[in-house]
Write an enzyme that holds these catalytic residues in place. Structure first.
Site, PDB file in Angstrom:
ATOM      1  N   LYS A  91       0.101   4.402  -0.218  1.00 52.52           N
ATOM      2  CA  LYS A  91      -0.825   5.577   0.190  1.00 52.52           C
ATOM      3  C   LYS A  91      -0.343   6.501  -0.779  1.00 52.52           C
ATOM      4  O   LYS A  91      -0.365   6.320  -2.036  1.00 52.52           O
ATOM      5  CB  LYS A  91      -0.449   5.865   1.656  1.00 52.52           C
ATOM      6  CG  LYS A  91      -0.392   4.336   2.606  1.00 52.52           C
ATOM      7  CD  LYS A  91      -0.326   4.609   3.988  1.00 52.52           C
ATOM      8  CE  LYS A  91      -0.433   3.267   4.746  1.00 52.52           C
ATOM      9  NZ  LYS A  91      -0.346   3.267   6.133  1.00 52.52           N
TER      10      LYS A  91
ATOM     11  N   GLY B  48       1.936   2.053  10.888  1.00 48.99           N
ATOM     12  CA  GLY B  48       3.089   3.361  10.956  1.00 48.99           C
ATOM     13  C   GLY B  48       3.660   3.610  12.116  1.00 48.99           C
ATOM     14  O   GLY B  48       4.432   4.786  12.070  1.00 48.99           O
TER      15      GLY B  48
ATOM     16  N   HIS C  74      -9.760   1.249   4.537  1.00 49.52           N
ATOM     17  CA  HIS C  74      -8.538   1.603   5.170  1.00 49.52           C
ATOM     18  C   HIS C  74      -8.813   2.425   6.559  1.00 49.52           C
ATOM     19  O   HIS C  74      -9.586   3.208   6.274  1.00 49.52           O
ATOM     20  CB  HIS C  74      -7.391   2.082   4.119  1.00 49.52           C
ATOM     21  CG  HIS C  74      -6.032   1.899   4.764  1.00 49.52           C
ATOM     22  ND1 HIS C  74      -5.765   2.625   5.861  1.00 49.52           N
ATOM     23  CD2 HIS C  74      -5.191   0.988   4.798  1.00 49.52           C
ATOM     24  CE1 HIS C  74      -4.538   2.573   6.203  1.00 49.52           C
ATOM     25  NE2 HIS C  74      -3.957   1.497   5.615  1.00 49.52           N
TER      26      HIS C  74
ATOM     27  N   SER D 288       2.998  -2.457  10.198  1.00 48.10           N
ATOM     28  CA  SER D 288       4.557  -2.402  10.651  1.00 48.10           C
ATOM     29  C   SER D 288       5.102  -3.561  10.390  1.00 48.10           C
ATOM     30  O   SER D 288       6.032  -3.989  10.978  1.00 48.10           O
ATOM     31  CB  SER D 288       4.834  -2.040  12.128  1.00 48.10           C
ATOM     32  OG  SER D 288       4.460  -0.635  12.512  1.00 48.10           O
TER      33      SER D 288
ATOM     34  N   ASN E  74       0.810  -1.268   0.038  1.00 50.35           N
ATOM     35  CA  ASN E  74      -0.146   0.141   0.082  1.00 50.35           C
ATOM     36  C   ASN E  74       0.843   1.268  -0.079  1.00 50.35           C
ATOM     37  O   ASN E  74       1.541   1.542   0.991  1.00 50.35           O
ATOM     38  CB  ASN E  74      -0.872  -0.050   1.229  1.00 50.35           C
ATOM     39  CG  ASN E  74      -1.675   1.185   1.338  1.00 50.35           C
ATOM     40  OD1 ASN E  74      -1.872   1.879   0.197  1.00 50.35           O
ATOM     41  ND2 ASN E  74      -2.611   1.276   2.449  1.00 50.35           N
TER      42      ASN E  74
ATOM     43  N   GLU F 106      -5.733  -5.006  10.239  1.00 54.97           N
ATOM     44  CA  GLU F 106      -5.013  -3.919  10.356  1.00 54.97           C
ATOM     45  C   GLU F 106      -5.447  -3.189  11.754  1.00 54.97           C
ATOM     46  O   GLU F 106      -6.059  -2.330  11.891  1.00 54.97           O
ATOM     47  CB  GLU F 106      -4.900  -2.961   9.213  1.00 54.97           C
ATOM     48  CG  GLU F 106      -4.401  -3.432   8.038  1.00 54.97           C
ATOM     49  CD  GLU F 106      -3.967  -2.472   7.098  1.00 54.97           C
ATOM     50  OE1 GLU F 106      -2.622  -2.821   6.475  1.00 54.97           O
ATOM     51  OE2 GLU F 106      -4.287  -1.195   6.928  1.00 54.97           O
TER      52      GLU F 106
ATOM     53  N   GLU G  44      -7.180   4.739   7.434  1.00 53.94           N
ATOM     54  CA  GLU G  44      -7.108   6.287   7.040  1.00 53.94           C
ATOM     55  C   GLU G  44      -8.248   6.816   6.316  1.00 53.94           C
ATOM     56  O   GLU G  44      -8.567   7.947   6.636  1.00 53.94           O
ATOM     57  CB  GLU G  44      -5.738   6.440   6.509  1.00 53.94           C
ATOM     58  CG  GLU G  44      -4.510   6.409   7.266  1.00 53.94           C
ATOM     59  CD  GLU G  44      -3.202   5.385   6.480  1.00 53.94           C
ATOM     60  OE1 GLU G  44      -3.232   5.604   5.208  1.00 53.94           O
ATOM     61  OE2 GLU G  44      -2.459   4.918   7.329  1.00 53.94           O
TER      62      GLU G  44
END
Ligand code: 13P
Length: 251
Positions: A13, A174, A96, A213, A11, A168, A98
């Site tokens: 992003k 991150g 996702h 991660s 991904n 996730e 985000e």
């Protein structure tokens, strides 16, 4: 049931312009070893056409990071599943964390996107996972399965390869904090057993990925868990060198 082939989904992003994406793929291809893992790049939509041309004839596949819930029409700024298919996408990430957080996407919205992707013939990679507070309260399994149920509303599949689920945990994205392999397995197993209840017998064969991660040093242990069928990778997906490290760890 035999384990499906490991999926290594990158991904990117909001990183890499179209020309950077093409240069990246040109750098990757000559060094890519034969691997037991399937590599798929979830790129910004505008990068897909160039990537598709550059990767033609290779085993590397591509996907988008989002997709519209609508088929076509007056939806300014949206990109439909048919448009993504037309430039060679195989997958679309939906839900996702985000997008759930910064774009206020509810699980109802995510379910609409997953249905639209699947209906058009894309494979939605549907993301679910809990935040830190939920984890600390010990409610991560129930919370994630509720999110899964809501994000799959109205979806039916005829075969296990029509969707992918990515677990996730938000606190591991991150942050450098990876869930342990046992944490990943706990949720992957819970998701798998919920999938058969939600989607019928084929549900149990759906690929379940872990994301948060993941890198070369931990991917083999995580993907080696019985119910984990691959990884969705952010930070370590940006450099060719670290992608090769992960691919080599999975060989
Ligand atoms: P990191 O690998 O950077 O933690 O990101 C995970 C992720 O969000 C993949 O979708």
């Amino acid at each position: 049931m035999s384990k499906p082939q490991t999926l290594l989904a990158l991904n990117w992003k909001m990183n890499k312009t179209p020309s950077q994406a093409v240069a990246w793929a040109r750098e990757l291809l000559p060094s890519l070893p034969a691997s037991s893992a399937v590599l798929a790049i979830m790129a910004p939509a505008i990068d897909l056409q160039g990537l598709s041309q550059t990767l033609q004839g290779s085993a590397v596949t591509i996907g988008a990071q989002d997709v519209s819930a609508h088929e076509s029409g007056a939806y300014t700024g949206e990109i439909s599943a048919a448009m993504l298919l037309d430039v060679g996408a195989k997958y679309a990430v939906v839900g996702h964390s985000e997008r759930r957080e910064y774009h206020a996407e509810s699980s109802q919205v995510v379910a609409g996107k997953a249905r639209a992707a699947k209906q058009a013939g894309l494979i939605p990679i549907i993301c679910v996972g809990e935040g830190l507070e939920v984890r600390e309260r010990g409610e991560h399994v129930a919370y994630t399965l509720d999110m899964l149920r809501e994000s799959l509303a109205g979806l039916t599949i005829a075969s296990a390869d029509q969707i992918v689920i990515a677990y996730e945990p938000v606190w591991a994205i991150g942050t450098g904090k990876t869930a342990t392999a046992a944490d990943a397995e706990e949720l992957a197993a819970a998701i798998r057993s919920a999938l058969s209840g939600l989607l019928g017998e084929v549900g149990a064969g759906v690929q379940v990925l872990y994301g948060g991660s993941v890198k070369g040093s931990n991917i083999a242990e995580i993907c080696g868990q019985p119910n984990v069928n691959g990884a969705l990778v952010g930070g370590a997906a940006l450099e060719v060198r670290s992608v090769l490290e992960m691919v080599n760890a999975l060989v």
